[in-house]
Design a protein around this motif. Sequence first.
Motif: not given
Length: 354
Positions: A106-116, A129-144
């Motif tokens: 989804a991010l590779s297809a996103a056209e908004d430069p804010r998400y590059r 989720d790029p809708r509105g102002r956009g929402q995101v969650a990122e993992v640090f460490g090995d979650l599994r």
Amino acid sequence: MRRYARTLVALALTTSVVTGAAGWVSGDAQQALTGPPPGSARWEADRSSLGTELPDPDTSKPSEVASFFKGLDNRQRQLLLLRHPSVVGNLDGVPLELRYRANALALSAAEDPRYRSLAAPGRQILAFDPRGRGQVAEVFGDLRTARRVSVVVPGSDNDAGTFDRRTTAHGAPPGMARTLQREAGPGTAVIAWTGYTTPVGVGVDAATGRLAEAGAERLTRFAEGLTADGLPEPAVFCHSYGSVVCGLAAHRLPATDLVVLGSPGMRADHVDALRTRARVWAAKDPTDWIDDVPSVRFAGLGHGADPTDPAFGARHVPADDARGHSGYFAPGTDSLRAFAAIARGGTAREGATR
């Protein structure tokens, strides 16, 4: 007389919020993003991918989503991933490995430069989720493989577009999560969760619970998705307005610990009113401007008692050297050491003695 005095204080709060006095400034009213992930209509209409009805993204519980995906073979999972990356990447209960790959697509297809920058190789994006102002969650460490998992819930002025800002690095969601995971060490993973519509500025949105109520629903579902995927219940670290979200979610949020920092209140007068089995911790630096916000609730404005007040009943987290509202996760601080001890499953006291 005492009741009359409390009413006068509350009226003063109302006036200060509306007029911009007492440190409050105007903020733009935000429309909370709710409901199922982007692309859900196409997902629901899809009857050809698997030859069977797909889970309803709006009504299916994360446990039901997890059960559905466990019943698929690898070919079927990959087919859904390719046809519906936005749903697979944001639907709580989907295995995290699929979510990473779906959000990368989804991010590779996103056209908004804010998400590059979010599309950079090696990043573990658990939601986008790029809708509105956009929402995101990122993992640090090995979650599994992590034995202990933490989630960082930020406050105002956070969204997918500001997620990677370099100013106040340790006050931005990924900076908080990254430093916490490094301090907590092996066997831990931390998620920076900007998964709700936050207030902009310190105006009426920040003084009411409207956005927090929507955020509490999303946070609860997100945490349920983690446990449905076989991950441990998280410790949840809630900064500023994020602590209002956590307070409203507390009674149904699967969590081992709730840690609030720089909190304007949790919409509760006492820790017992949160109705949570999680340990509740509170930290506030003496130089934090949040200390100037009146700890009252009146006519829907304000968030109630200060969680660091001993009368509230939360456990104490030292934060004397955190330096302001955004310094709680700065390396070398007593607050970060205490947070890391909690993230490892210990206590803040253990962090203070390391």
